[in-house]
Design an enzyme around this catalytic site. Sequence first.
Site, PDB file in Angstrom:
ATOM      1  N   ASP A   1     -87.897  46.720  70.171  1.00 26.03           N
ATOM      2  CA  ASP A   1     -88.563  47.339  71.309  1.00 26.03           C
ATOM      3  C   ASP A   1     -88.808  46.272  72.368  1.00 26.03           C
ATOM      4  OD1 ASP A   1     -89.780  49.278  72.832  1.00 26.03           O
ATOM      5  OD2 ASP A   1     -91.206  49.894  71.282  1.00 26.03           O
TER       6      ASP A   1
ATOM      7  N   CYS B   1     -89.782  59.971  69.174  1.00 21.07           N
ATOM      8  CA  CYS B   1     -91.080  59.413  68.821  1.00 21.07           C
ATOM      9  C   CYS B   1     -92.163  59.844  69.823  1.00 21.07           C
ATOM     10  CB  CYS B   1     -91.000  57.889  68.768  1.00 21.07           C
ATOM     11  SG  CYS B   1     -92.349  57.114  67.841  1.00 21.07           S
TER      12      CYS B   1
END
Length: 215
Positions: A127, A10
Amino acid sequence: MPQNMRVKICGLTSLKDAMTAVEAGADALGFVCYAQSPRAITPAQVKAIIAKLPPFVVTVGVFADPKEEELRAAFDEWGLNVAQLQGDEPPELCDRFPGRVVKAIRVRDRKSIEAMCYYRVRAFVLDTYREDQLGGTGEIFDWSLAKEAKRFGPIILAGGLTPKNVAEAIRKVRPIAVDVSSGVESKLRKKDPKKVKRFIDEARNAFAAGSRRAS
């Protein structure tokens, strides 16, 4: 352990880094689409990169509290396959895009994962919570909470993963996928090809070892 481990790289900001990830074996590429992020790129840049990628690579746009119209444009015009919603999006927004949304949950404590029960999405990205940052913190959270969160749906593990700790993370959590950004950078907005390759290899090897133990 899932049958197929997936790896997402990412925070990509260039075609060169995107191709580095593809050639190293990444399954999914993530592009940050909210302007406040230090890794943000424009819709035009996302579209240009996607147009030059080989087929069968999943492209993911990372958004924070987008409008419905922005997500429709991302799918229909930019060429994104999946939207990762990183903000405080309501479940109703996710419901308007069945099969095309993953919801990020920023984990601070056990209470953080309770909101997952309201969402019907393909998977959840777990996350690390930080008040001043929506992602890419480079910090891990308590992986035992990620194991608990699996009761709400498939888990993509993020938050502080690196080539050094991804194997341990996979052994402890057994997610369907792992997601990395800052952990494979040489500097902000620039991926390190050696770190990308090592991260993917470490993830694959850990998955294969877990599968052999389970069989």
